[in-house]
Scaffold this motif. Structure first.
Motif, PDB file in Angstrom:
ATOM      1  N   GLN A 643       0.857  -1.189   0.000  1.00  0.00           N
ATOM      2  CA  GLN A 643       0.000   0.000   0.000  1.00  0.00           C
ATOM      3  C   GLN A 643       0.885   1.228   0.000  1.00  0.00           C
ATOM      4  OE1 GLN A 643      -2.700  -0.165   3.293  1.00  0.00           O
ATOM      5  NE2 GLN A 643      -3.827  -1.954   2.504  1.00  0.00           N
ATOM      6  N   SER A 644       0.608   2.117  -0.949  1.00  0.00           N
ATOM      7  CA  SER A 644       1.414   3.332  -1.058  1.00  0.00           C
ATOM      8  C   SER A 644       1.210   4.259   0.123  1.00  0.00           C
ATOM      9  CB  SER A 644       1.080   4.056  -2.368  1.00  0.00           C
ATOM     10  OG  SER A 644      -0.305   4.386  -2.404  1.00  0.00           O
ATOM     11  N   SER A 645       0.052   4.139   0.762  1.00  0.00           N
ATOM     12  CA  SER A 645      -0.203   5.010   1.909  1.00  0.00           C
ATOM     13  C   SER A 645       0.580   4.575   3.136  1.00  0.00           C
ATOM     14  CB  SER A 645      -1.708   5.035   2.221  1.00  0.00           C
ATOM     15  OG  SER A 645      -2.166   3.712   2.525  1.00  0.00           O
ATOM     16  N   ASN A 646       0.893   3.302   3.215  1.00  0.00           N
ATOM     17  CA  ASN A 646       1.676   2.796   4.361  1.00  0.00           C
ATOM     18  C   ASN A 646       3.150   2.823   3.981  1.00  0.00           C
ATOM     19  OD1 ASN A 646      -0.605   2.313   5.897  1.00  0.00           O
ATOM     20  ND2 ASN A 646      -0.837   0.208   5.118  1.00  0.00           N
ATOM     21  N   GLN A 647       3.795   3.855   4.401  1.00  0.00           N
ATOM     22  CA  GLN A 647       5.220   3.955   4.109  1.00  0.00           C
ATOM     23  C   GLN A 647       5.939   4.610   5.291  1.00  0.00           C
ATOM     24  OE1 GLN A 647       5.466   6.391   0.567  1.00  0.00           O
ATOM     25  NE2 GLN A 647       5.530   8.288   1.742  1.00  0.00           N
ATOM     26  N   ILE A 648       7.214   4.337   5.340  1.00  0.00           N
ATOM     27  CA  ILE A 648       8.079   4.897   6.377  1.00  0.00           C
ATOM     28  C   ILE A 648       9.365   5.361   5.709  1.00  0.00           C
ATOM     29  CG2 ILE A 648       9.177   2.684   6.964  1.00  0.00           C
ATOM     30  CD1 ILE A 648       9.191   3.621   9.872  1.00  0.00           C
ATOM     31  N   THR A 649       9.901   6.434   6.207  1.00  0.00           N
ATOM     32  CA  THR A 649      11.105   7.007   5.592  1.00  0.00           C
ATOM     33  C   THR A 649      12.307   6.810   6.509  1.00  0.00           C
ATOM     34  OG1 THR A 649      10.643   9.184   6.526  1.00  0.00           O
ATOM     35  CG2 THR A 649       9.778   8.718   4.331  1.00  0.00           C
ATOM     36  N   LEU A 650      13.438   6.647   5.872  1.00  0.00           N
ATOM     37  CA  LEU A 650      14.713   6.494   6.581  1.00  0.00           C
ATOM     38  C   LEU A 650      15.655   7.574   6.055  1.00  0.00           C
ATOM     39  CD1 LEU A 650      16.438   4.784   8.547  1.00  0.00           C
ATOM     40  CD2 LEU A 650      17.095   3.377   6.590  1.00  0.00           C
ATOM     41  N   GLN A 651      16.124   8.428   6.970  1.00  0.00           N
ATOM     42  CA  GLN A 651      16.991   9.538   6.586  1.00  0.00           C
ATOM     43  C   GLN A 651      18.442   9.057   6.616  1.00  0.00           C
ATOM     44  OE1 GLN A 651      15.041  12.127   5.959  1.00  0.00           O
ATOM     45  NE2 GLN A 651      16.591  13.536   5.187  1.00  0.00           N
ATOM     46  N   ALA A 652      19.061   8.940   5.468  1.00  0.00           N
ATOM     47  CA  ALA A 652      20.458   8.511   5.354  1.00  0.00           C
ATOM     48  C   ALA A 652      21.343   9.737   5.211  1.00  0.00           C
ATOM     49  CB  ALA A 652      20.633   7.569   4.168  1.00  0.00           C
ATOM     50  N   ILE A 653      22.260   9.929   6.170  1.00  0.00           N
ATOM     51  CA  ILE A 653      23.114  11.118   6.217  1.00  0.00           C
ATOM     52  C   ILE A 653      24.560  10.674   6.123  1.00  0.00           C
ATOM     53  CG2 ILE A 653      23.779  13.116   7.595  1.00  0.00           C
ATOM     54  CD1 ILE A 653      21.039  12.900   8.973  1.00  0.00           C
ATOM     55  N   GLY A 654      25.244  11.150   5.110  1.00  0.00           N
ATOM     56  CA  GLY A 654      26.643  10.797   4.919  1.00  0.00           C
ATOM     57  C   GLY A 654      27.451  11.988   4.460  1.00  0.00           C
ATOM     58  N   TYR A 655      28.750  11.823   4.519  1.00  0.00           N
ATOM     59  CA  TYR A 655      29.623  12.925   4.118  1.00  0.00           C
ATOM     60  C   TYR A 655      30.821  12.353   3.380  1.00  0.00           C
ATOM     61  CZ  TYR A 655      32.563  17.085   4.336  1.00  0.00           C
ATOM     62  OH  TYR A 655      33.341  18.154   3.999  1.00  0.00           O
ATOM     63  N   CYS A 656      31.068  12.917   2.206  1.00  0.00           N
ATOM     64  CA  CYS A 656      32.212  12.523   1.400  1.00  0.00           C
ATOM     65  C   CYS A 656      33.189  13.685   1.383  1.00  0.00           C
ATOM     66  CB  CYS A 656      31.774  12.175  -0.026  1.00  0.00           C
ATOM     67  SG  CYS A 656      33.146  11.710  -1.106  1.00  0.00           S
ATOM     68  N   SER A 657      34.436  13.401   1.788  1.00  0.00           N
ATOM     69  CA  SER A 657      35.417  14.465   1.961  1.00  0.00           C
ATOM     70  C   SER A 657      36.606  14.222   1.055  1.00  0.00           C
ATOM     71  CB  SER A 657      35.869  14.516   3.423  1.00  0.00           C
ATOM     72  OG  SER A 657      36.860  15.498   3.615  1.00  0.00           O
ATOM     73  N   SER A 658      37.256  15.337   0.695  1.00  0.00           N
ATOM     74  CA  SER A 658      38.487  15.255  -0.082  1.00  0.00           C
ATOM     75  C   SER A 658      39.643  15.745   0.776  1.00  0.00           C
ATOM     76  CB  SER A 658      38.372  16.113  -1.350  1.00  0.00           C
ATOM     77  OG  SER A 658      38.161  17.471  -1.009  1.00  0.00           O
ATOM     78  N   PRO A 659      40.848  15.235   0.615  1.00  0.00           N
ATOM     79  CA  PRO A 659      41.988  15.618   1.451  1.00  0.00           C
ATOM     80  C   PRO A 659      42.305  17.103   1.327  1.00  0.00           C
ATOM     81  CG  PRO A 659      42.470  13.637   0.188  1.00  0.00           C
ATOM     82  CD  PRO A 659      41.198  14.186  -0.361  1.00  0.00           C
ATOM     83  N   LEU A 660      42.583  17.730   2.525  1.00  0.00           N
ATOM     84  CA  LEU A 660      42.930  19.143   2.527  1.00  0.00           C
ATOM     85  C   LEU A 660      43.632  19.466   3.850  1.00  0.00           C
ATOM     86  CD1 LEU A 660      42.793  21.938   1.182  1.00  0.00           C
ATOM     87  CD2 LEU A 660      40.602  22.291   2.375  1.00  0.00           C
ATOM     88  N   LEU A 661      44.798  20.098   3.753  1.00  0.00           N
ATOM     89  CA  LEU A 661      45.544  20.547   4.927  1.00  0.00           C
ATOM     90  C   LEU A 661      45.639  22.067   4.916  1.00  0.00           C
ATOM     91  CD1 LEU A 661      48.589  18.081   5.120  1.00  0.00           C
ATOM     92  CD2 LEU A 661      46.377  17.904   6.272  1.00  0.00           C
ATOM     93  N   LYS A 662      45.769  22.630   6.144  1.00  0.00           N
ATOM     94  CA  LYS A 662      45.955  24.062   6.281  1.00  0.00           C
ATOM     95  C   LYS A 662      47.126  24.305   7.214  1.00  0.00           C
ATOM     96  CE  LYS A 662      43.715  28.391   7.587  1.00  0.00           C
ATOM     97  NZ  LYS A 662      42.491  29.048   8.107  1.00  0.00           N
ATOM     98  N   LEU A 663      48.152  25.048   6.715  1.00  0.00           N
ATOM     99  CA  LEU A 663      49.336  25.364   7.502  1.00  0.00           C
ATOM    100  C   LEU A 663      49.135  26.668   8.249  1.00  0.00           C
ATOM    101  CD1 LEU A 663      52.194  24.483   4.977  1.00  0.00           C
ATOM    102  CD2 LEU A 663      50.891  22.980   6.481  1.00  0.00           C
ATOM    103  N   GLN A 664      49.604  26.718   9.478  1.00  0.00           N
ATOM    104  CA  GLN A 664      49.513  27.930  10.275  1.00  0.00           C
ATOM    105  C   GLN A 664      50.308  29.068   9.620  1.00  0.00           C
ATOM    106  OE1 GLN A 664      51.055  27.467  14.220  1.00  0.00           O
ATOM    107  NE2 GLN A 664      50.560  29.546  14.858  1.00  0.00           N
ATOM    108  N   ASN A 665      49.668  30.209   9.532  1.00  0.00           N
ATOM    109  CA  ASN A 665      50.304  31.403   8.954  1.00  0.00           C
ATOM    110  C   ASN A 665      50.835  31.116   7.556  1.00  0.00           C
ATOM    111  OD1 ASN A 665      51.063  34.122   9.058  1.00  0.00           O
ATOM    112  ND2 ASN A 665      53.108  33.639   9.829  1.00  0.00           N
ATOM    113  N   ASP A 666      50.113  30.275   6.850  1.00  0.00           N
ATOM    114  CA  ASP A 666      50.494  29.892   5.478  1.00  0.00           C
ATOM    115  C   ASP A 666      51.897  29.289   5.425  1.00  0.00           C
ATOM    116  OD1 ASP A 666      48.057  30.750   4.506  1.00  0.00           O
ATOM    117  OD2 ASP A 666      48.775  32.796   4.163  1.00  0.00           O
ATOM    118  N   GLY A 667      52.322  28.683   6.515  1.00  0.00           N
ATOM    119  CA  GLY A 667      53.618  28.010   6.525  1.00  0.00           C
ATOM    120  C   GLY A 667      54.801  28.897   6.822  1.00  0.00           C
TER     121      GLY A 667
END
Length: 1530
Positions: A643-667
């Motif tokens: 039945q289309s009226s009987n439904q339940i939702t599942l919230q899938a939360i994820g995060y995809c990250s790319s490598p990144l470094l930050k040097l103090q005072n720009d090194g």
């Protein structure tokens, strides 16, 4: 108006004329409230005039009799001091000026730590740690805490109990940080503390989540060979070694061939669950199935193997080794036709010894979690499956009850290079009538599929109930069936030696077996092959229902656990991460669920559909595979019960990250100028702003590798972690400016579980072309280092420090400030050395003592440019010492990274900048026992009983190893402390004997201790009860020993008391300590056991803080009634050296006393012994006792008179045995050791130190001591000639403020006026006055006269003086005394005057001296006349008078001095005109008339001079008076 002004009453206000608001934080405000009241009957206007401060309301009208409140507000905008005036204008009054001041300050906060590391924690558990915020400023501070959000990843693992607050000045605020991980992840969260108007702080929280430790007891279960129709069961255990419970689920059907009694459940922490697996085969084939288990987001598996046979068909059993090797082939991609033919005939080739596999390398499958998830979630229609279906799932929809649905075609694709036979497992379900019929059916049930070909099956659905849901995983098994190779055939091969083996290879000449191996094989053959084509298994889900149009559908009631929000750990592109959620059916009816596909294809659900029975649950796995770097928040929709009226939702939360470094005072890193060769350090932060772990590498240029160090130069950085690098710069060139560029490379770390080589991708593990992960991302960065080398000067704020005198093992600290006014950073070394330094002679012992006695807060370190540095110098002397030192401040190079080694020679740069002179002395805490007193026992006796000389000698020694350990006894265990205490030096303090009777007077002994050291001395007496631990009421103390019981009774009844038990004495000061022995405190129970007639003993420790500890054994003895006891002061005596040839022996008294309560008799026995103690049978009476026997009444004191007359020049040893008896028997033997020495020639007189040091006078007067004393307690008459008299004078003092006393020398046993010989051995001893009365604060002079007898004697003893104090309560009647017993005081005490005397032991004088007639005393004469007569008699009888007269006889008889004549003249003759007189004339010469006037004048002047000097009251008790102490006669 004027009338009102004249009648106007002043407005009442409580605001002062001058007001100080104090400190206020910038951006905050301080408010003060005041009031004004109008006492008039008319309104009054007012207003305020102000600038810096604000007042509300600032103007208004005061109604008649009204009161108004107003507020003064100060809100500084910067740190400043404001002093301003506020003018209050009131109608009809003069303006009022109010001085107001306030100070604005910036608040300043500090954290007790910058990082909270929670280590590892199980998912679902909670742990808390605390961080403290301290307000260091003088103003109140308000703060807020914010989470630093660097990206879109939502990590809620850390929470705080407070995110804002107010901290009063100089106060702290406690923040509780709670870590509760929810996902498998390394959480690094940073928080920012924002102080309003002040500084900002950051702190970091780090934690790593752990999964549940869940595992299966078996990875493989082999049921063995089961005959068709039978059933076998095995037990599988799933364990949970974690602290929290977890749920699990096996992904299989309950009614499969391998049937589980349960497929889901919950395991409590540190527990397990048992699962029964049944094997009921239906076909004579090998069975194999891999069943996966999901528990705590982890995948586990178990391989189930079994073989079914009957009388006709008995397959070769399948082993786990066969399964593992086949999976290995699949992964390596070795599935060609030849490979299958090899596996099919491997048993035959094994027999023919041609079983050579082409599998490469030693390999054991150990798939990671990602591979196992992939294999479990692999769809049936996937191209990676070896046996592929055309459908992933078959939904029949609605079918009427007992009606068969239309057939659904299912196509099976055999992708292997061998023919397979498919066997379907059809499950049956009971009908209403109890008949078991299949609901889902497959036709045909058995069918063969050629290699790399397809075959079709028909699947039908026939429900047996109305309004019901049906769901089933239809299972199949596929085998490579070979009728020519069965177990029966192999059994025949064993006997025929393989004659039929070649038939199985067909017509392929390349696969025929050679007969050569058969002829050479041994009789014993291993027919187990490593490889075999295993059974393949699989399943496909089918669903259908019988809900008609008019049927009421089930209402789903479902719960998602832990929640409908599913958080995934952060990952990178193409990585796969998994999370699970539990669907719980809260209703009693089944629920059919079906997830809609994710349109982004980022999330995938397994199982995608299924049936959850009533009151049951289903574990759902969700896979997250991102395709781009961003945050994902996808809604997954699940439909229920078609039945289309009987439904339940599942919230899938994820995060995809790319490598990144930050040097103090720009090194860029800037170092201040520093001294050549001195290293400087700075911290550089590198922030990993991504959620990806990274590795890094820093490469310093080769030419700068000796001048620049960055550490760690390589390593890893966790996601969102801030890495602190230590950068060290050492300039080696003066006046050079450095700029160094350093490259840094950062590389992404790919997760190990992302290696996808596995069974789910056939051929992924090919040895030549394996499946590779994507290449990690590599980033490049650069540091720029700036610095300079230079030089400068240093100076100290003081030139000299004097520590004065410090107690040994104590310490004090002084400071000197080192000032660097130059723009150069130095590395300094501080060196202590003796002031008079001789480079050629180095005293290593002195250097060692200096290093152990001095501690510098800074021995070496960095002093920055234009700065000051406080140097703390602690002096802690470890022994008595004196130092005159110099502290050199040396600037030198410092490169901790410089190469070291025996072959490396570096010339060190050294430059002395300044110096400091230091003087110090160390003195040991030295204690000395100066005096010991009792009102009835002499000082000499107590001095001997308490071993004072031995104790004082020991206290003056250095501490040994055990005594040094005792100073830190609190660090030892109880047993170690007891053993250590037993090894300490112990001494006896003997209180003597007391009678055992009720209300006996306690024996109180006052010991005077003196601090003879140079520092304060802290002392303490420690009793055994001081170390006891109070037991809990429930604790069993055990059965105490008799010794413990007696000691406990002594402590509880206060048999021995010490008051005070501790204190501090200033240098050269005294302290009196009361020692009280009260044996009458023992209760009747102990006395009934005989304790009253025994010795009491208590061990105490005299502890000197950082000084020598001593163990003191307090001893006392009670005597039973009517018991006598003979006591002597000591057990060994040394007689004076006596010349050989005396006609009369030298007399030496030994004091004995009956301390008991009954009369005793004594008898002496003398034995001469040699050095070894053997008895010498001598015929000569060298040593004897004048009174060898006698009796003593209770408390009577007598003397044994030793007669010593040596015959040879040698040492003599005697044993004197005193047998003490009552009227019946001997009750006590007393053995004394006597030693004497005879000499022929007079030995030279040597100044010897006194062996026994006994106080000669009172050391000092204290509140607990006696108020009466002699000015001098020891009178030494020196060496006297026979029949000569000696005189001494002492003073008796009464220091009481309000009581007088009477004194009496006549009641003692000293024999003053009676005829007993006493101590003086026949000498006559007189004290004048012998008795008398002395008022308070008065003194009296006492004259002592000793007239020697003709018999030589040497003695030392005490003269007793009884003191009877006036009782102030004598006028009180008996009834008053009984009512107030505290008014009665001690009335009597005894003073002791110690007497010493030696006789002149000249042999000629002693043997030839004739005793003159005794002088005649006229009792009726005037006292002055008697004194003059006595003086004249002493002068005439003195030996010096004879010597003077004999000298006069040798002189010419003339009254003038003759002229000096030249020597050698023979002309003048001298005539001897001396008159020979009779000896007796010398004695009467001064009685001639011409001498009478001269004698009277001399005697009169002498007498009055003595009286005048002794009555001046100027005598000092601590010094010997010059007027009444005379030296001994020479």
């Amino acid at each position: 108006m004027k009338k009102k002004q004249a009648e106007h009453q002043m407005i009442i206000t409580n605001i002062p004329n001058a007001l100080d608001i104090g400190f206020t934080a910038v951006t905050l405000s301080s408010n003060l409230s005041f009031m004004m009241e109008n006492p008039n009957d008319y309104p009054v206007q007012f207003h305020f005039e102000f600038l810096k401060f604000k007042i509300t309301p600032d103007r208004g009208q005061l109604a008649p009799g009204a009161r108004i409140n107003f507020t003064l507000t100060y809100a500084p905008v910067q740190a400043e001091v404001i002093v301003a005036s506020i003018i209050l204008h009131i109608q009809y009054e003069q303006p009022r000026v109010i001085k107001v001041s306030g100070i604005g300050k910036y608040p300043f906060l500090q954290l007790n730590t910058k990082k909270l590391n929670f280590e590892s924690l199980l998912i679902g558990k909670t742990v808390s740690k605390e961080i403290t915020i301290k307000n260091q400023s003088e103003v109140t501070a308000q703060f807020q805490i914010q989470k630093i959000i660097d990206d879109e990843f939502k990590d809620n693992a850390f929470t705080l109990d407070f995110y804002s607050g107010t901290i009063p000045q100089k106060s702290t605020f406690l923040i509780k940080v709670t870590y509760k991980p929810k996902i498998l992840n390394v959480s690094v969260i940073r928080f920012k503390v924002i102080c309003q108007g002040g500084n900002e702080l950051t702190f970091e929280c780090v934690g790593q989540a752990l999964e549940h430790a869940v595992y299966l007891s078996e990875k493989s279960i082999n049921f063995g060979e089961i005959k068709i129709g039978n059933q076998a069961t095995k037990l599988l255990t799933i364990h949970n070694d974690s602290d929290l419970p977890t749920t699990y689920q096996f992904y299989t059907d309950l009614n499969n061939i391998f049937a589980f009694n349960k497929i889901r459940g919950q395991i409590q922490g540190k527990s397990f669950d048992r699962i029964i697996i049944s094997f009921a085969p239906k076909t004579t084939i090998n069975y194999y199935e891999r069943v996966y288990c999901l528990a705590s987001n982890q995948i586990k598996f178990v391989d189930l193997i079994g073989t079914c046979y009957d009388l006709l068909i008995k397959p070769i059993p399948l082993l786990q080794q066969h399964v593992d090797n086949f999976r290995r082939r699949v992964i390596q991609g070795k599935l060609s036709e030849v490979d299958f033919r090899y596996m099919e005939n491997s048993y035959l080739m094994k027999i023919n010894q041609q079983n050579e596999s082409n599998l490469q390398g030693e390999w054991q499958e150990n798939p990671n979690q990602t591979v196992q998830f992939k294999e479990l979630m692999l769809p049936p229609s996937s191209d990676n499956r070896l046996i592929k279906f055309s459908e992933d799932f078959i939904d029949f929809g609605y079918v009427e009850c007992y009606q068969q649905s239309s057939a659904r075609e299912l196509e099976l694709h055999n992708r292997l290079n061998c023919k397979l036979t498919i066997f379907w497992t059809i499950q049956t379900h009971p009908t209403i009538d109890g008949e078991k019929v299949p609901v889902f059916a497959v036709t045909p049930e058995t069918q063969s599929a050629q290699a790399n070909s397809k075959c079709r099956f028909q699947v039908t659905f026939r429900p047996t109930k109305s309004s019901y849901y049906y769901f089933q995983y239809i299972q199949f098994f596929a085998i490579k069936y070979n009728p020519k190779l069965t177990k029966k055939i192999l059994d025949q091969v064993k006997t025929t030696k393989g004659s039929i083996l070649n038939e199985s290879f067909g017509n392929n000449p390349n696969l025929k077996l050679s007969q050569t191996g058969l002829t050479n094989q041994k009789n014993t053959i291993d027919f187990t092959s490593k490889e075999m084509i295993p059974t393949f298994s699989g399943q496909i889900g089918c669903v259908g229902h019988s809900f008609g149009i008019n049927s009421q559908p089930y209402i789903p009631i479902i719960e998602l656990r832990p929640s409908n929000k599913l958080y995934f750990p952060p990952c990178t592109i193409e990585e796969s991460v998994y999370q699970t959620v539990e669907f719980i059916n809260k209703s009693d009816t089944p629920i059919y669920f079906n997830f809609s596909p994710d349109p982004t294809k980022t999330f995938r659900v397994f199982p995608n559909q299924g049936l959850i029975f009533g009151k049951s649950s289903q574990m759902i796995i969700v896979e997250f595979v991102p395709i781009e770097n961003k945050a994902y928040n996808q809604t997954l929709v699940c439909h229920m019960n078609h039945q289309s009226s009987n439904q339940i939702t599942l919230q899938a939360i994820g995060y995809c990250s790319s490598p990144l470094l930050k040097l103090q005072n720009d090194g860029k890193v800037f170092f201040p100028p520093s001294f050549v060769g001195v290293y400087s350090r700075q911290k550089i932060t590198v922030h990993n702003e991504s959620r990806v772990p990274m590795s890094y590498s820093i490469d310093v240029p080769e030419k700068n590798q000796n001048e620049l160090y960055i550490e760690p130069s390589s390593g890893q950085i966790k996601p969102n972690e801030v890495l602190h690098l230590d950068c060290q710069f050492i300039p080696y060139k003066r006046n050079k400016k450095y700029k160094i560029k350093v490259p840094m490379t950062a590389t992404e770390i790919l997760a190990d579980n992302q290696n996808l080589i596995g069974y789910h991708i056939p051929g992924s593990g090919n040895q030549d072309f394996p499946l590779e992960q994507r290449k990690p991302i590599e980033l490049s960065y650069q540091f720029e280092i700036f610095g300079q080398g230079t030089d400068g000067n240093l100076l100290l704020n003081v030139s000299q420090i004097d520590f004065n005198i410090i107690k040994v093992n104590f310490n004090t600290k002084q400071y000197a400030t080192l000032i660097n006014n130059s723009a150069c950073t130095f590395y300094i070394e501080l060196v202590l050395r003796p002031k008079n330094k001789d480079k050629d002679k180095i005293d290593h012992q002195m250097i060692s003592l200096i290093n152990r006695s001095f501690t510098l807060d800074l021995q070496n370190g960095i002093i920055a440019a234009n700065s000051k540095l406080d140097i703390g110098i602690m002096f802690n002397p470890i022994e008595v010492c004196e130092f005159d030192l110099v502290l050199d401040v040396i600037a030198t190079e410092k490169n901790p990274k410089a190469p070291k080694g025996p072959n490396i020679q570096n010339k060190k740069i050294i430059s002395q900048k300044c110096k400091l002179e230091i003087k110090a002395k160390g003195s040991y805490p030295l204690l000395k026992i100066a005096d010991v007193r009792n009102d009835s026992i002499s000082v000499a006796t107590l001095w001997e009983n308490f071993q004072i000389n031995q104790i004082n000698a020991e206290l003056g020694k250095d501490l040994n190893e055990d005594e040094q350990k005792f100073l830190k006894i609190e660090q030892l265990t109880f047993d170690q402390a007891q053993q250590l205490q037993k090894r300490l030096r112990s001494y006896d303090w003997n209180f003597g004997y007391l009678p055992s009777k009720p209300q006996v007077k306690s024996r109180k002994i006052v010991i005077t201790i003196q601090n003879i050291g140079g520092t304060d001395l802290e002392w303490q007496f420690k009793l055994p009860s001081d170390h006891q631990i109070e037991l809990e009421p429930w604790a069993d103390p055990g059965e105490p020993s008799e010794e413990d019981t007696f000691e406990k009774a002594i402590l509880e009844k206060n048999i021995f008391q010490i008051r005070p038990k501790g204190g501090v004495i200033a240098p050269k000061s005294f302290k009196d300590i009361e020692l009280i022995y009260t044996p009458c405190n023992l209760d009747d129970e102990l006395k009934s056991k005989g304790i009253s007639n025994e010795s009491h003993f208590l061990r105490v420790v005299l502890q000197i803080l950082n000084g020598k500890p001593l163990v003191l054994n307090l001893k006392g003895t009670t005597l039973a009634p009517l018991e006598g006891r003979l006591a002597v002061k000591k057990n060994s005596f040394e007689l004076p050296e006596t010349p050989v040839g005396l006609l009369q022996p030298v007399k030496y008294p030994i004091e004995i006393q009956n301390v008991g309560s009954s009369k005793v008799q004594y008898k002496t026995i003398v034995k001469e012994i040699d050095i070894e103690g053997k008895i010498i049978d001598s015929q000569f009476n060298v040593f004897d006792i004048q009174n060898p026997q006698g009796s003593l009444l209770p408390n009577e004191k007598q003397y044994l008179y030793c007669l010593f007359r040596p015959l040879e020049q040698k040492s003599y040893n005697f044993e004197l045995l005193v047998e003490v008896s009552d009227m019946v028997k001997v009750i006590q033997p007393v053995k004394l050791a006597i030693q004497g020495r005879g000499y022929a020639n007079q030995p030279k007189k040597q100044i010897q130190q006194q062996a026994v040091e006994i106080p000669r006078q009172r050391s000092h007067q204290s509140p607990i001591g006696s108020k009466v004393f002699f000015s001098l307690e020891e009178i030494d008459f020196g060496e006297l000639l026979p029949l000569k008299s000696a005189h001494r004078m002492i003073i008796l003092y009464n220091q009481s403020n309000d009581r007088k006393f009477t004194f009496d020398f006549g009641v003692s046993q000293f024999a003053l006026s009676n005829n007993r010989p006493g101590l003086c051995c026949g000498d006559e001893f007189l004290i004048e006055p012998i008795q008398g009365e002395l008022e308070a604060q008065a003194f009296i002079e006492l004259k002592l006269t000793l007239t020697t007898a003709s018999t030589p004697a040497v003695y030392e003893g005490e003269c007793e003086c009884t003191i009877s104090w006036e009782n102030k309560n004598q006028q009180i009647n008996t009834s008053q005394v009984s009512q107030n017993s505290q008014a009665i005081t001690v009335d009597k005490e005894t003073l002791f005057l110690r007497i010493k005397k030696k006789s002149s032991l000249n042999v000629e004088l002693v043997n030839s001296f004739k005793q003159p007639p005794p002088p005649i005393h006229n009792a009726m004469a005037h006292p002055f006349q008697q004194l003059l007569g006595q003086i004249i008699t002493e002068v005439l009888t003195d030996s010096h008078t004879d010597q003077i007269l004999k000298a006069l006889d040798q002189q010419p008889i003339t009254l003038y001095q003759p002229e000096q004549q030249q020597q050698g003249s023979d002309d003048i003759k001298q005539e001897d005109l001396s008159i020979q007189r009779d000896y007796k004339d010398y004695k009467t010469m001064f009685l001639e008339e011409e001498f009478i006037e001269l004698t009277d004048l001399i005697m009169e002047n002498t007498f009055f001079n003595i009286i005048q000097e002794t009555t001046r009251k100027e005598c000092d008790l601590l010094r010997i008076s010059k007027t009444f102490v005379t030296p001994a006669n020479k």
